[in-house]
Design a protein around this motif. Structure first.
Motif, PDB file in Angstrom:
ATOM      1  N   PRO A  68       0.803  -1.229   0.000  1.00  0.00           N
ATOM      2  CA  PRO A  68       0.000   0.000   0.000  1.00  0.00           C
ATOM      3  C   PRO A  68       0.837   1.280   0.000  1.00  0.00           C
ATOM      4  CG  PRO A  68      -0.317  -1.280   2.046  1.00  0.00           C
ATOM      5  CD  PRO A  68       0.452  -2.140   1.099  1.00  0.00           C
ATOM      6  N   LEU A  69       1.980   1.266   0.705  1.00  0.00           N
ATOM      7  CA  LEU A  69       2.782   2.499   0.760  1.00  0.00           C
ATOM      8  C   LEU A  69       3.446   2.788  -0.584  1.00  0.00           C
ATOM      9  CD1 LEU A  69       4.425   2.112   4.293  1.00  0.00           C
ATOM     10  CD2 LEU A  69       2.665   3.770   3.613  1.00  0.00           C
ATOM     11  N   ALA A  70       3.837   1.742  -1.286  1.00  0.00           N
ATOM     12  CA  ALA A  70       4.448   1.945  -2.610  1.00  0.00           C
ATOM     13  C   ALA A  70       3.394   2.433  -3.603  1.00  0.00           C
ATOM     14  CB  ALA A  70       5.097   0.653  -3.103  1.00  0.00           C
ATOM     15  N   SER A  71       2.186   1.879  -3.516  1.00  0.00           N
ATOM     16  CA  SER A  71       1.121   2.348  -4.418  1.00  0.00           C
ATOM     17  C   SER A  71       0.807   3.816  -4.126  1.00  0.00           C
ATOM     18  CB  SER A  71      -0.139   1.492  -4.244  1.00  0.00           C
ATOM     19  OG  SER A  71       0.105   0.182  -4.707  1.00  0.00           O
ATOM     20  N   LYS A  72       0.850   4.182  -2.842  1.00  0.00           N
ATOM     21  CA  LYS A  72       0.564   5.577  -2.469  1.00  0.00           C
ATOM     22  C   LYS A  72       1.627   6.514  -3.051  1.00  0.00           C
ATOM     23  CE  LYS A  72      -0.624   8.101   1.695  1.00  0.00           C
ATOM     24  NZ  LYS A  72       0.395   8.501   2.649  1.00  0.00           N
ATOM     25  N   VAL A  73       2.879   6.084  -2.983  1.00  0.00           N
ATOM     26  CA  VAL A  73       3.966   6.884  -3.560  1.00  0.00           C
ATOM     27  C   VAL A  73       3.711   7.089  -5.059  1.00  0.00           C
ATOM     28  CG1 VAL A  73       6.420   6.771  -4.222  1.00  0.00           C
ATOM     29  CG2 VAL A  73       5.747   6.272  -1.859  1.00  0.00           C
ATOM     30  N   GLY A  74       3.347   6.011  -5.740  1.00  0.00           N
ATOM     31  CA  GLY A  74       3.090   6.102  -7.185  1.00  0.00           C
ATOM     32  C   GLY A  74       1.913   7.015  -7.483  1.00  0.00           C
ATOM     33  N   LEU A  75       0.866   6.892  -6.673  1.00  0.00           N
ATOM     34  CA  LEU A  75      -0.337   7.713  -6.876  1.00  0.00           C
ATOM     35  C   LEU A  75      -0.001   9.206  -6.776  1.00  0.00           C
ATOM     36  CD1 LEU A  75      -3.492   7.617  -7.187  1.00  0.00           C
ATOM     37  CD2 LEU A  75      -3.579   7.947  -4.711  1.00  0.00           C
ATOM     38  N   GLU A  76       0.817   9.567  -5.777  1.00  0.00           N
ATOM     39  CA  GLU A  76       1.183  10.980  -5.588  1.00  0.00           C
ATOM     40  C   GLU A  76       1.929  11.511  -6.815  1.00  0.00           C
ATOM     41  OE1 GLU A  76       0.167  13.083  -3.254  1.00  0.00           O
ATOM     42  OE2 GLU A  76      -1.025  11.336  -2.626  1.00  0.00           O
ATOM     43  N   VAL A  77       2.846  10.694  -7.343  1.00  0.00           N
ATOM     44  CA  VAL A  77       3.598  11.124  -8.530  1.00  0.00           C
ATOM     45  C   VAL A  77       2.625  11.365  -9.686  1.00  0.00           C
ATOM     46  CG1 VAL A  77       5.305  10.416 -10.262  1.00  0.00           C
ATOM     47  CG2 VAL A  77       5.718   9.929  -7.839  1.00  0.00           C
ATOM     48  N   LEU A  78       1.680  10.445  -9.858  1.00  0.00           N
ATOM     49  CA  LEU A  78       0.717  10.582 -10.962  1.00  0.00           C
ATOM     50  C   LEU A  78      -0.168  11.806 -10.759  1.00  0.00           C
ATOM     51  CD1 LEU A  78      -0.363   6.826 -11.405  1.00  0.00           C
ATOM     52  CD2 LEU A  78       1.171   8.136 -12.890  1.00  0.00           C
ATOM     53  N   GLY A  89      -6.852  -4.429 -10.452  1.00  0.00           N
ATOM     54  CA  GLY A  89      -6.921  -5.797  -9.917  1.00  0.00           C
ATOM     55  C   GLY A  89      -5.700  -6.024  -9.043  1.00  0.00           C
ATOM     56  N   ALA A  90      -5.909  -5.964  -7.709  1.00  0.00           N
ATOM     57  CA  ALA A  90      -4.790  -6.153  -6.777  1.00  0.00           C
ATOM     58  C   ALA A  90      -4.953  -7.523  -6.139  1.00  0.00           C
ATOM     59  CB  ALA A  90      -4.798  -5.057  -5.719  1.00  0.00           C
ATOM     60  N   ASP A  91      -3.899  -8.295  -6.113  1.00  0.00           N
ATOM     61  CA  ASP A  91      -4.033  -9.693  -5.693  1.00  0.00           C
ATOM     62  C   ASP A  91      -4.299  -9.812  -4.187  1.00  0.00           C
ATOM     63  OD1 ASP A  91      -3.735 -12.494  -5.345  1.00  0.00           O
ATOM     64  OD2 ASP A  91      -2.601 -12.529  -7.216  1.00  0.00           O
ATOM     65  N   PRO A  92      -5.412 -10.484  -3.812  1.00  0.00           N
ATOM     66  CA  PRO A  92      -5.713 -10.636  -2.387  1.00  0.00           C
ATOM     67  C   PRO A  92      -4.783 -11.629  -1.693  1.00  0.00           C
ATOM     68  CG  PRO A  92      -7.295 -11.863  -3.713  1.00  0.00           C
ATOM     69  CD  PRO A  92      -6.410 -11.128  -4.677  1.00  0.00           C
ATOM     70  N   ARG A  93      -3.900 -12.280  -2.453  1.00  0.00           N
ATOM     71  CA  ARG A  93      -2.979 -13.230  -1.822  1.00  0.00           C
ATOM     72  C   ARG A  93      -1.884 -12.520  -1.037  1.00  0.00           C
ATOM     73  NH1 ARG A  93      -4.968 -14.691  -6.543  1.00  0.00           N
ATOM     74  NH2 ARG A  93      -5.503 -16.840  -7.067  1.00  0.00           N
ATOM     75  N   GLY A  94      -1.721 -11.206  -1.263  1.00  0.00           N
ATOM     76  CA  GLY A  94      -0.685 -10.449  -0.546  1.00  0.00           C
ATOM     77  C   GLY A  94      -1.248  -9.128  -0.053  1.00  0.00           C
ATOM     78  N   ASP A  95      -0.364  -8.147   0.174  1.00  0.00           N
ATOM     79  CA  ASP A  95      -0.794  -6.811   0.619  1.00  0.00           C
ATOM     80  C   ASP A  95      -1.042  -5.898  -0.578  1.00  0.00           C
ATOM     81  OD1 ASP A  95      -0.449  -7.505   3.281  1.00  0.00           O
ATOM     82  OD2 ASP A  95       1.684  -6.981   3.225  1.00  0.00           O
ATOM     83  N   ASP A  96      -1.183  -6.472  -1.729  1.00  0.00           N
ATOM     84  CA  ASP A  96      -1.250  -5.723  -2.984  1.00  0.00           C
ATOM     85  C   ASP A  96      -2.407  -4.728  -2.971  1.00  0.00           C
ATOM     86  OD1 ASP A  96      -0.123  -8.413  -3.082  1.00  0.00           O
ATOM     87  OD2 ASP A  96       0.493  -7.847  -5.095  1.00  0.00           O
ATOM     88  N   THR A  97      -2.142  -3.549  -3.536  1.00  0.00           N
ATOM     89  CA  THR A  97      -3.090  -2.448  -3.404  1.00  0.00           C
ATOM     90  C   THR A  97      -3.205  -1.668  -4.707  1.00  0.00           C
ATOM     91  OG1 THR A  97      -2.356  -2.208  -1.114  1.00  0.00           O
ATOM     92  CG2 THR A  97      -3.587  -0.360  -2.032  1.00  0.00           C
ATOM     93  N   ALA A  98      -4.451  -1.427  -5.113  1.00  0.00           N
ATOM     94  CA  ALA A  98      -4.701  -0.584  -6.290  1.00  0.00           C
ATOM     95  C   ALA A  98      -5.165   0.780  -5.808  1.00  0.00           C
ATOM     96  CB  ALA A  98      -5.784  -1.223  -7.161  1.00  0.00           C
ATOM     97  N   LEU A  99      -4.570   1.839  -6.366  1.00  0.00           N
ATOM     98  CA  LEU A  99      -5.007   3.203  -6.048  1.00  0.00           C
ATOM     99  C   LEU A  99      -5.106   3.985  -7.349  1.00  0.00           C
ATOM    100  CD1 LEU A  99      -2.653   4.020  -3.012  1.00  0.00           C
ATOM    101  CD2 LEU A  99      -5.084   3.432  -2.894  1.00  0.00           C
ATOM    102  N   GLY A 100      -6.106   4.832  -7.433  1.00  0.00           N
ATOM    103  CA  GLY A 100      -6.240   5.606  -8.658  1.00  0.00           C
ATOM    104  C   GLY A 100      -6.992   6.899  -8.401  1.00  0.00           C
ATOM    105  N   PHE A 101      -7.139   7.684  -9.438  1.00  0.00           N
ATOM    106  CA  PHE A 101      -7.957   8.903  -9.320  1.00  0.00           C
ATOM    107  C   PHE A 101      -8.629   9.189 -10.644  1.00  0.00           C
ATOM    108  CE2 PHE A 101      -3.859  10.434 -10.828  1.00  0.00           C
ATOM    109  CZ  PHE A 101      -4.163  11.450 -11.712  1.00  0.00           C
TER     110      PHE A 101
END
Ligand code: DON
Length: 565
Positions: free
Chosen positions: A44-54, A553-565
């Motif tokens: 989730p923290l890496a997805s958040k970093v990516g979201l901010e850049v976008l 599509g974020a895999d529920p097998r891990g901590d995978d997280t989708a973020l968008g706007f």
């Protein structure tokens, strides 16, 4: 007390590994929907970093750089600067660029370096400790991608990762148990004990800092490639190698280059699929799989029909037999890519499938047309301008070779295990190989990583990839099939339990819930052996919907997280 905690962690791991939920019980789930841009990653923290850049106007490559370095901090089991990977990029004009930043064998590597005097493979030598490390490619890859396509300031893109490393962040439950499981090995193989990781039983929400890594990232932020391949970081790596009898030298580091490769492209029905070429086997392998499957009416049969399962398993066997024979580093071996991807060839291979009986592994050879607990991580990104990145990166095994570079704070890979140490002898994923993937100085080891982008009618349709060693190929293939043939929402396609065949060993591996009991019986009667196993892959993907919005599509097998706007 400390050891009691380790034992508890180990038992918990066994229990949670065995108890993974029946994913088939969550039918046609839809993922989060975004209007303009999306990032899906393993943390989730890496997805958040990516979201901010976008959100700040950065493009998909800017976000990829920021996410890659963030994962190196918050997801060190696979995210890395000491490993390598592949990146597939589609511009909003439909141009493709595929970057190979795979590790290379050090110049001092030798063909038989993992064999004893009797010619037998020495257990674990290619997997643990300094001798297992290839020359890392990740930093070179990120700088190269950014120089060509990035729009934001390089140093600023690394800032979130540096801050996470310096100020610390809270562990997820998986993050804590990953560290607990690896502590003994990290302590054993690191010549300078990384005090920030050791001597603590980690719980979810504990805060962890990586101060040395923050300094290393700061050098990379200031000096780009030279911040890693030269100067202080290079010195720390080479000193670590000397202390641990590893092979990576200053010249290996300075000489490392990531390479823009020709993409692998093919069509399947209305779809154009673009993926990674050698030294990854992923693109060629999925081209062959789609090339075989297109001769059958799997859509009419349905996802759980015996014929569908049989045809997929039999096709996968044949593709892995070809992989073992023909695939390797294209700078060292001639790979008959055109032949392997030829329609007629795959049609012929498909016609060998017998509906009365599964073929034995020995009956399958590579096609003859005349010879001429594991961890990786994938992220998918689409920016508001319509550019897309699909990137898979790895240390190979979880925490790589378990060596933290003293004073530099990052893990090194154990990618040398992806070579074929001895023809016919399986690597950690049970894969075998031969001459094409034998060890040679400066050669790249064969990969299964399959970062992929799918187009429909000339428009961006899907961005997809996953970790999982050899299962990467079959998970990417099955996820695409789930969407394009079986009409699933993307999230449901990612959730759906998977199965895998890789020719040798000769059995179908499957996730709990993939097959009803009676299906297992029928498959057994057909001659298939089946073995249930823990989770297969962590697919992170994006699907462009009919109205132009995107589903994550974020895999529920891990901590995978989708973020968008
Ligand atoms: O390049 C490869 O194929 C392997 N090193 C990938 C390893 C991997 O996916 C481990 N993750 N679960």
């Amino acid at each position: 007390m400390k050891y009691l905690n380790y034992i508890t962690a180990f038992l918990l791991f066994i229990i949670t590994s065995c108890e993974h939920k029946n994913i088939a019980e969550t039918p046609n789930r839809q993922g989060i929907i975004a209007d303009k841009a999306m990032v899906v990653s393993a943390h989730p923290l890496a997805s958040k970093v990516g979201l901010e850049v976008l959100k700040n106007g950065g493009n998909a490559v800017d976000a990829a750089v920021a996410v890659h370095f963030a994962l190196a901090v918050v997801y060190p089991v696979a995210g890395n600067i000491g490993g390598g990977g592949f990146l597939v990029y589609r511009t909003n004009e439909g141009e493709y660029h595929t970057l190979d930043y795979r590790e290379k064998a050090p110049a001092m590597a030798k063909r038989n370096m993992y064999l004893d005097s009797d010619g037998k493979v020495i257990d674990e030598k290619s997997r643990l400790g300094h001798y297992a490390a290839g020359v890392p490619g990740s930093v070179h890859g990120m700088v190269t991608a950014h120089q060509k396509f990035g729009s934001k300031n390089w140093g600023e893109l690394l800032e979130p990762a540096i801050n996470l490393a310096r100020n610390g962040f809270k562990l997820t439950e998986n993050g804590a148990s990953n560290l607990n499981r690896a502590q003994e090995r990290i302590e054993k193989y690191s010549t300078v004990k990384p005090e920030n990781l050791l001597h603590n039983y980690w719980n979810a929400r504990d805060s962890i800092q990586y101060k040395d890594l923050a300094e290393t990232l700061t050098r990379i932020a200031k000096n780009g490639k030279a911040g890693f391949y030269e100067g202080e970081t290079a010195r720390l790596i080479v000193e670590e190698m000397k202390r641990g009898k590893g092979l990576i030298s200053f010249d290996d580091l300075k000489g490392y280059e990531s390479i823009w490769r020709e993409p692998i492209q093919f069509s399947y029905k209305d779809y154009k699929i673009t993926s990674m070429g050698p030294p990854s086997s992923g693109g060629v392998a999925i081209a062959q799989l789609f090339g075989m499957i297109e001769h059958f009416t799997i859509q009419d049969w349905g996802i759980d029909h015996i014929n569908t399962i049989h045809v997929i398993a039999e096709s996968e066997k044949r593709v892995f037999a070809d992989r073992a024979e023909y695939l390797g580093d294209p700078d060292f071996v001639q790979i008959p890519i055109d032949k392997l991807m030829e329609r007629k060839y795959n049609q012929l291979r498909a016609s060998e499938i017998n509906f009365e009986h599964a073929s034995m592994a020995d009956e399958i050879k590579a096609g003859n047309f005349g010879k001429e607990h594991e961890e990786t991580t994938h992220f998918s990104i689409v920016d508001q301008y319509g550019n897309a990145v699909s990137s898979t990166t790895t240390l190979n095994g979880g925490f790589g070779n378990h060596v933290v570079v003293g004073g530099a704070g990052f893990f090194l890979n154990n990618e040398m295990d992806d070579f074929s140490a001895l023809p016919g002898s399986p690597n950690m994923y049970g894969l075998i190989g031969g001459e094409a993937n034998s060890i040679a100085p400066a050669k790249r080891m064969l990969s299964s990583m399959t970062p992929t982008i799918v187009e429909k009618n000339g428009q961006l349709f899907m961005v997809v990839g996953t970790p999982g060693g050899s299962t990467i190929i079959t998970s990417v293939f099955q996820t695409i099939l789930n969407v394009v043939e079986f009409n699933m929402n993307l999230q449901a396609a990612v959730d759906y339990p998977r199965f895998h065949h890789q020719w040798r060993p000769n059995y179908i591996q499957y996730e709990k819930g993939r097959f009803e009991d009676n299906m297992i019986e029928i498959l057994n009667e057909l001659g298939h052996e089946l073995r249930e196993r823990t989770a297969i892959g962590r697919v992170d993907a994006i699907l462009v919907l009919k109205d132009g919005k995107m589903e994550g599509g974020a895999d529920p097998r891990g901590d995978d997280t989708a973020l968008g706007f």
